[in-house]
Design an enzyme around this catalytic site. Structure first.
Site, short mmCIF file in Angstrom:
data_model
loop_
_atom_site.label_atom_id
_atom_site.label_comp_id
_atom_site.label_asym_id
_atom_site.label_seq_id
_atom_site.Cartn_x
_atom_site.Cartn_y
_atom_site.Cartn_z
N LEU A 37 40.95 52.71 36.04
CA LEU A 37 40.88 51.62 36.70
C LEU A 37 41.17 50.27 35.73
O LEU A 37 40.66 50.41 34.55
CB LEU A 37 39.68 51.56 37.48
CG LEU A 37 39.63 52.55 38.52
CD1 LEU A 37 38.22 52.41 39.32
CD2 LEU A 37 40.54 52.44 39.64
N ASP A 38 41.83 49.20 36.13
CA ASP A 38 41.98 48.08 35.67
C ASP A 38 40.60 47.66 35.17
O ASP A 38 39.59 47.73 36.00
CB ASP A 38 42.76 47.21 36.22
CG ASP A 38 44.34 47.54 36.21
OD1 ASP A 38 44.61 48.30 35.15
OD2 ASP A 38 45.05 46.93 37.09
N LEU A 39 40.69 46.55 34.05
CA LEU A 39 39.07 45.93 33.82
C LEU A 39 38.41 45.20 35.00
O LEU A 39 37.45 45.52 35.17
CB LEU A 39 39.51 45.24 32.81
CG LEU A 39 38.10 44.23 32.14
CD1 LEU A 39 37.44 45.17 31.37
CD2 LEU A 39 38.70 43.15 30.83
N ALA A 41 38.89 45.87 38.12
CA ALA A 41 38.67 46.49 39.34
C ALA A 41 37.34 47.60 39.36
O ALA A 41 37.15 47.82 38.29
CB ALA A 41 39.77 47.93 39.27
N ALA A 130 45.81 48.42 32.61
CA ALA A 130 45.20 49.17 31.73
C ALA A 130 46.49 50.16 31.24
O ALA A 130 46.19 50.94 30.41
CB ALA A 130 43.96 50.08 32.43
#
Length: 186
Positions: A37-39, A41, A130
């Site tokens: 997961l992106d930072l 998110a 990411a």
């Protein structure tokens, strides 16, 4: 010990950092996860320890369901709501002033255009994500000002559905914009 663990990752923490305590708790270096997961998110990370890590590719291959908030009327450098505004749709601002609301886009109009974004799509990931570039997250390179190219990836969007209206959110531009909550199966 081998098995699966469901982690609730908080926004602002990397997926890797969220996994770190598992190594200590389960006394193993063998910890993996199905997708990053992106930072910014938050959400579920499916983690595995020990021999269960071998099964993660099968978990990753399954359909996933995400919900996200769509902010309309402006674009930021990070493509996140809290980035620096780099473009703003003045038509949306002008229309908003005329009718005392922020955006001339309503739920019905949004529902009509969502099918255009389903099916097989070549998607260029945002620079603040990411995805790994030379072993580092693209967002790390972007924050350092490094110039790099994000290559398109083939993705499949099964469905997009409006599941709620987020109301009016004040963006980092200081202006208010309409938001919608979207469910994506991909």
């Amino acid at each position: 010990m081998s098995g699966f663990i469901l982690l609730d990752k908080v926004a602002g923490e990397t997926s890797f950092k969220a996994l770190f305590p598992l190594k200590r708790v389960f006394c193993t270096k063998r910890v993996g996860h199905a997708g990053t997961l992106d930072l910014r998110a938050s959400g579920l990370i499916i983690a595995a320890t020990g021999r269960a890590t071998r099964l993660l590719p099968y978990v990753e291959a399954k359909d996933k369901c995400y919900t996200f908030r769509l902010h309309l009327g402006y674009e930021t450098d990070t493509l996140e709501w809290d980035g620096d505004v780099v473009a703003q749709d003045e038509r949306a601002v002008d229309a908003a002033a005329a009718v005392n609301c922020t955006l001339a886009v309503n739920r019905d109009a949004l529902v009509c255009v969502l099918p255009q974004f389903t099916g097989d799509i070549d998607q260029v990931p945002p620079r603040y994500c990411a995805v790994k570039i030379d072993g580092r997250r693209a967002s790390d390179w972007a924050e350092r000002g490094k110039d790099f190219e994000m290559k398109p990836r083939r993705i499949h969007i099964e469905s997009l559905k409006v599941v709620g209206e987020g109301g009016i959110t004040e963006g980092c531009s200081g202006k208010e914009f309409a938001t919608f909550d979207i469910e994506c199966v991909c």
